[in-house]
Design an enzyme around this catalytic site. Sequence first.
Site, mmCIF file in Angstrom:
data_model
loop_
_atom_site.group_PDB
_atom_site.id
_atom_site.type_symbol
_atom_site.label_atom_id
_atom_site.label_comp_id
_atom_site.label_asym_id
_atom_site.label_seq_id
_atom_site.Cartn_x
_atom_site.Cartn_y
_atom_site.Cartn_z
ATOM 1 N N HIS A 309 -55.779 -114.737 39.590
ATOM 2 C CA HIS A 309 -56.498 -114.443 40.948
ATOM 3 C C HIS A 309 -55.365 -113.296 41.581
ATOM 4 O O HIS A 309 -54.361 -113.244 41.241
ATOM 5 C CB HIS A 309 -56.061 -115.676 41.739
ATOM 6 C CG HIS A 309 -56.834 -115.934 43.018
ATOM 7 N ND1 HIS A 309 -56.470 -115.424 43.976
ATOM 8 C CD2 HIS A 309 -58.004 -116.399 43.439
ATOM 9 C CE1 HIS A 309 -57.232 -115.586 45.125
ATOM 10 N NE2 HIS A 309 -58.288 -116.180 44.577
ATOM 11 N N ASP A 367 -62.834 -121.202 40.099
ATOM 12 C CA ASP A 367 -64.408 -121.283 39.319
ATOM 13 C C ASP A 367 -64.037 -122.055 38.026
ATOM 14 O O ASP A 367 -65.015 -122.182 37.404
ATOM 15 C CB ASP A 367 -64.537 -119.821 39.352
ATOM 16 C CG ASP A 367 -65.041 -119.177 40.507
ATOM 17 O OD1 ASP A 367 -64.218 -118.085 40.892
ATOM 18 O OD2 ASP A 367 -65.969 -119.699 41.170
#
Length: 432
Positions: A309, A367
Amino acid sequence: MGETTKRTARLTFDDKSIEFPILSGSVGPDVIDIRTLYGAGDVFTFDPGFSSTASTESAITYIDGDKGELQYRGYPIEQLAEKSHYLEVCYLLLYGELPNAAQMSDFEARVTRHTMVHEQMHYFFRGFRRDSHPMATMVGVVGAMSAFYHDSTDINDPWQREVAAIRLIAKVPTIAAMAYKYSIGQPFVYPKNSLDYAGNFLHMCFAVPAEDYKVDPVLAKALDRIFMLHADHEQNASTSTVRLAGSSGANPFACIAAGIACLWGPAHGGANQACLEMLREIGTVDRIPEYIRRAKDKNDPFRLMGFGHRVYKNFDPRAKVMKESADEVLGLMGIENNPTLQVAKELERIALEDEYFVEKKLYPNVDFYSGIILEAMGFPTSMFTPIFALSRTVGWIAQWKEMIGDPTQRIGRPRQLYVGPKQRDYIDVRHR
Ligand code: SDX
């Protein structure tokens, strides 16, 4: 408005020395206000990917990437995921405070009574191939909302901005469900006002005219939690897309369609579909080392989808909640030994012990587990990103409203470092 501190930053180069104010927010890193740089120094800053750039100030969502913290209007996501529900989070993100009972009831009634789409929009779907990806359909049909709801496209009218926000929160799930039904050749199912937000979405996706459909409260609660976890996330790529589109004065439906298009990418919201497809491709725990090796190989474009991320350099707090939810939902469904879940857990364990992932601070993100729950609920992988999009619609519209409501906002127009040919004269084709 950011607070001007007494501190300043000075930039010295060539024969120039320019001083900039340092602004503080309520929490998080300060910013150096460089708005005067080009005028004073005839140079631009250079930050492709915007890793060191704050594009706006905002009071909606705060992320601390090092601590793995996420707060909507100051409320930690863990508390909201446990105690709140999606429509209450929508109210919080839009208006800044948790609603009292009367405000919640009024808001829920307004959203519920906007869930149907104009009947003419049913014909839009017929122009798409049945095997179109539902995200392609959603980009087209949500953008086309501006062709139907003219009375909520004047961005300078606060009332029309409010109506557009309610219409989008209410209708995007209906459009997503219609995209799914169209892709499997089943008739559209109209929204039912007697159902709550998540239950209504399950009903529109899985009910058929031939028999009654009963919403499973466990699945509805888990889906509502997934909606909450995805609702907003500061200035991510799709939110920045919505803000940039909105800065030109484009109508809210066009801006949200732009956000859906951006979210579709596998590096962003498309990662939930890509992650489940990756877990399926790995298939069994014994094949994990091969994929870990590939993810570390600079010459191999393969990446562990659902990992890493830009902001989180610690656990994504949403992934933690999602992992607990996956255990709970699959346990209640009696499929806790789901092979995909076992591969995901073992992949996470191995990756988090591998020095490559530790050194690069790569952790599971939102996710990584969401697709496992959605698949267990009966959704095909092609519906994972549409579900992310319908959840994020409230965040996009809250950020859009915040920007449009700021009297100082201007069109977003970045500059560049030009590295192309210098000026040269045209050469006739006979002499080339
Ligand atoms: C979302 O921004 C948001 O808030 C987004 C989001 C939201 O709610 O809106 O949180 C939703 O988009 C989550 C992210 C979903 N994407 C994925 O899961 C796709 C896989 N992850 C990556 O592609 C990547 O981690 C990104 C895109 C998420 C972040 O990319 P960055 O910040 O540009 O980081 P990078 O690509 O520069 O990676 C840094 C290093 C690189 O190695 P070096 O070049 O330094 O040697 O880490 C490596 C990368 O190769 N790396 C990975 C990796 N992610 C980064 N290596 C293997 N597998 C991965 N998943």
